[in-house]
Design a protein around this motif. Structure first.
Motif, PDB file in Angstrom:
ATOM      1  N   GLY A   1       0.899  -1.188  -0.113  1.00 52.43           N
ATOM      2  CA  GLY A   1       0.177   0.009  -0.116  1.00 52.43           C
ATOM      3  C   GLY A   1       0.726   1.184  -0.109  1.00 52.43           C
ATOM      4  N   PRO A   2       1.650   1.462   1.002  1.00 51.60           N
ATOM      5  CA  PRO A   2       2.326   2.743   1.124  1.00 51.60           C
ATOM      6  C   PRO A   2       3.435   2.803  -0.277  1.00 51.60           C
ATOM      7  N   ASN A   3       3.883   1.631  -0.761  1.00 50.40           N
ATOM      8  CA  ASN A   3       4.893   1.771  -1.856  1.00 50.40           C
ATOM      9  C   ASN A   3       4.180   2.034  -3.074  1.00 50.40           C
ATOM     10  N   LEU A   4       2.774   1.625  -3.183  1.00 47.96           N
ATOM     11  CA  LEU A   4       2.149   2.219  -4.312  1.00 47.96           C
ATOM     12  C   LEU A   4       1.803   3.767  -4.150  1.00 47.96           C
ATOM     13  N   MET A   5       1.609   4.288  -3.058  1.00 44.00           N
ATOM     14  CA  MET A   5       1.331   5.767  -3.007  1.00 44.00           C
ATOM     15  C   MET A   5       2.909   6.506  -3.142  1.00 44.00           C
ATOM     16  N   ILE A   6       3.864   5.840  -2.791  1.00 45.80           N
ATOM     17  CA  ILE A   6       5.161   6.407  -3.173  1.00 45.80           C
ATOM     18  C   ILE A   6       5.309   6.370  -4.499  1.00 45.80           C
ATOM     19  N   LEU A   7       5.092   5.299  -5.341  1.00 49.34           N
ATOM     20  CA  LEU A   7       5.401   5.304  -6.676  1.00 49.34           C
ATOM     21  C   LEU A   7       4.407   6.612  -7.260  1.00 49.34           C
ATOM     22  N   LEU A   8       3.248   6.510  -7.141  1.00 50.19           N
ATOM     23  CA  LEU A   8       2.266   7.413  -7.663  1.00 50.19           C
ATOM     24  C   LEU A   8       2.692   9.101  -7.263  1.00 50.19           C
ATOM     25  N   GLU A   9       3.357   9.064  -6.055  1.00 56.45           N
ATOM     26  CA  GLU A   9       3.928  10.781  -5.635  1.00 56.45           C
ATOM     27  C   GLU A   9       5.162  10.802  -6.419  1.00 56.45           C
TER      28      GLU A   9
ATOM     29  N   THR B   1       7.820   9.357   2.317  1.00 53.62           N
ATOM     30  CA  THR B   1       7.483   8.281   3.081  1.00 53.62           C
ATOM     31  C   THR B   1       5.883   8.410   3.171  1.00 53.62           C
ATOM     32  N   ARG B   2       5.139   7.453   3.385  1.00 47.48           N
ATOM     33  CA  ARG B   2       3.584   7.502   3.198  1.00 47.48           C
ATOM     34  C   ARG B   2       3.035   8.443   4.306  1.00 47.48           C
ATOM     35  N   ASP B   3       3.621   8.689   5.636  1.00 47.43           N
ATOM     36  CA  ASP B   3       3.123   9.652   6.298  1.00 47.43           C
ATOM     37  C   ASP B   3       3.264  11.125   5.806  1.00 47.43           C
ATOM     38  N   VAL B   4       4.013  11.600   5.034  1.00 45.02           N
ATOM     39  CA  VAL B   4       4.305  12.857   4.402  1.00 45.02           C
ATOM     40  C   VAL B   4       3.558  13.129   3.209  1.00 45.02           C
ATOM     41  N   ILE B   5       2.627  12.041   2.702  1.00 46.52           N
ATOM     42  CA  ILE B   5       1.780  12.069   1.423  1.00 46.52           C
ATOM     43  C   ILE B   5       0.348  12.476   1.887  1.00 46.52           C
ATOM     44  N   ASP B   6      -0.149  13.599   1.756  1.00 43.78           N
ATOM     45  CA  ASP B   6      -1.398  13.874   2.284  1.00 43.78           C
ATOM     46  C   ASP B   6      -2.569  13.797   1.398  1.00 43.78           C
ATOM     47  N   VAL B   7      -2.493  12.855   0.663  1.00 45.44           N
ATOM     48  CA  VAL B   7      -3.827  12.419  -0.230  1.00 45.44           C
ATOM     49  C   VAL B   7      -4.622  11.568   0.636  1.00 45.44           C
ATOM     50  N   PRO B   8      -6.019  11.939   0.631  1.00 47.11           N
ATOM     51  CA  PRO B   8      -6.830  11.210   1.268  1.00 47.11           C
ATOM     52  C   PRO B   8      -7.472   9.746   0.857  1.00 47.11           C
ATOM     53  N   VAL B   9      -6.635   8.842   0.534  1.00 47.93           N
ATOM     54  CA  VAL B   9      -6.751   7.632  -0.064  1.00 47.93           C
ATOM     55  C   VAL B   9      -6.189   6.731   0.935  1.00 47.93           C
ATOM     56  N   ASN B  10      -7.135   5.786   1.262  1.00 50.53           N
ATOM     57  CA  ASN B  10      -6.929   4.415   2.056  1.00 50.53           C
ATOM     58  C   ASN B  10      -6.592   3.542   1.283  1.00 50.53           C
ATOM     59  N   GLU B  11      -5.081   3.182   1.080  1.00 45.10           N
ATOM     60  CA  GLU B  11      -4.550   2.412   0.181  1.00 45.10           C
ATOM     61  C   GLU B  11      -4.633   0.890   0.314  1.00 45.10           C
ATOM     62  N   VAL B  12      -4.978   0.865   1.731  1.00 44.21           N
ATOM     63  CA  VAL B  12      -5.197  -0.727   2.350  1.00 44.21           C
ATOM     64  C   VAL B  12      -6.454  -1.262   1.472  1.00 44.21           C
ATOM     65  N   LEU B  13      -7.280  -0.613   1.267  1.00 44.25           N
ATOM     66  CA  LEU B  13      -8.617  -1.060   0.381  1.00 44.25           C
ATOM     67  C   LEU B  13      -8.366  -1.370  -1.002  1.00 44.25           C
ATOM     68  N   ILE B  14      -7.259  -0.428  -1.504  1.00 42.81           N
ATOM     69  CA  ILE B  14      -6.870  -0.491  -2.914  1.00 42.81           C
ATOM     70  C   ILE B  14      -6.018  -2.360  -3.069  1.00 42.81           C
ATOM     71  N   VAL B  15      -5.470  -2.357  -1.861  1.00 44.79           N
ATOM     72  CA  VAL B  15      -4.480  -3.681  -1.951  1.00 44.79           C
ATOM     73  C   VAL B  15      -5.504  -4.818  -1.673  1.00 44.79           C
ATOM     74  N   GLU B  16      -6.482  -4.573  -1.032  1.00 40.14           N
ATOM     75  CA  GLU B  16      -7.550  -5.567  -0.928  1.00 40.14           C
ATOM     76  C   GLU B  16      -8.221  -5.831  -2.153  1.00 40.14           C
ATOM     77  N   LEU B  17      -8.631  -4.902  -2.677  1.00 43.23           N
ATOM     78  CA  LEU B  17      -9.107  -5.025  -3.988  1.00 43.23           C
ATOM     79  C   LEU B  17      -8.330  -5.932  -5.117  1.00 43.23           C
ATOM     80  N   TYR B  18      -7.065  -5.516  -5.461  1.00 44.60           N
ATOM     81  CA  TYR B  18      -6.505  -6.111  -6.166  1.00 44.60           C
ATOM     82  C   TYR B  18      -5.829  -7.626  -5.857  1.00 44.60           C
ATOM     83  N   SER B  19      -5.838  -7.768  -4.480  1.00 47.16           N
ATOM     84  CA  SER B  19      -5.429  -9.187  -4.113  1.00 47.16           C
ATOM     85  C   SER B  19      -6.588 -10.095  -4.156  1.00 47.16           C
ATOM     86  N   LYS B  20      -7.426  -9.892  -4.484  1.00 46.10           N
ATOM     87  CA  LYS B  20      -8.688 -10.784  -4.558  1.00 46.10           C
ATOM     88  C   LYS B  20      -8.362 -11.941  -5.697  1.00 46.10           C
TER      89      LYS B  20
END
Length: 197
Positions: free
Chosen positions: A78-86, A178-197
């Motif tokens: 999850g945090p890796n995904l947000m760091i890549l996008l950022e 790092t994930r804690d300095v990215i101020d985007v209101p996205v819960n990346e845990v849910l994205i990981v859950e969606l893709y890992s189905k």
């Protein structure tokens, strides 16, 4: 290239997103008419994914590729995904205040106005690395466009992982965020859950 033609404010309303995260300071006066129906778990996961794609202007296929890349990286997906996008070049240009919105940042990169480490890069999805220097081309620096942009973005805070010199229209990536300095209101845990189905 596929382009999403849905009006930005309408899309923000449907995703429950504040337009400020896109660099837009307009507010919609309309209320979203939504029946009080319960959103399924899948619905919540899908909304988070759509939110992330919408904020960063990424389509489905590249977004899935980012997910696969984040999954292979050490650490949590999850945090890796947000760091890549950022760390996309168009996002870094936006974060430095060289563009009013991420869409404008993408256009600036597309139009070959940006140099990364002295080389011209016109790929918005180019991933910057720690230590990279990003600047506007010399011949574009004097244009009225950048004077207008800096007038608007002058008060915007540049994140601490970036360094920016407004006079020279030049900035440096001090480190990857790092994930804690990215101020985007996205819960990346849910994205990981969606893709890992």
């Amino acid at each position: 290239m596929a382009v999403n033609r849905v009006p930005v404010l309408k899309r923000c309303r449907s995703l429950g997103l504040d337009p400020v995260y896109l660099g837009i300071d307009k507010k919609s006066n309309r209320e979203l008419k939504r029946a009080n129906r319960k959103v399924s778990e899948y619905g919540l996961q899908l909304r988070e994914k759509q939110k992330a794609k919408f904020i960063y202007g990424v389509l489905e296929k590249p977004f899935r590729n980012y997910y696969k890349k984040a999954d292979k990286m050490p650490g949590m997906t999850g945090p890796n995904l947000m760091i890549l996008l950022e760390s996309r070049l168009d996002n870094v240009v936006f974060r430095m205040g060289l563009a009013r919105t991420r869409k404008e940042a993408r256009q600036i990169v597309d139009h070959k106005h940006v140099l990364v480490n002295g080389k011209q890069v016109n790929i918005p999805s180019y991933l910057v690395k720690a230590g990279d220097t990003i600047e506007i081309k010399e011949k574009c620096k004097g244009s009225q466009r950048y004077k207008d942009i800096l007038e608007v973005t002058g008060g915007r805070l540049v994140p601490e992982w970036l360094e920016f010199d407004a006079e020279a229209l030049k900035g440096t990536v001090k480190e990857l965020p790092t994930r804690d300095v990215i101020d985007v209101p996205v819960n990346e845990v849910l994205i990981v859950e969606l893709y890992s189905k």
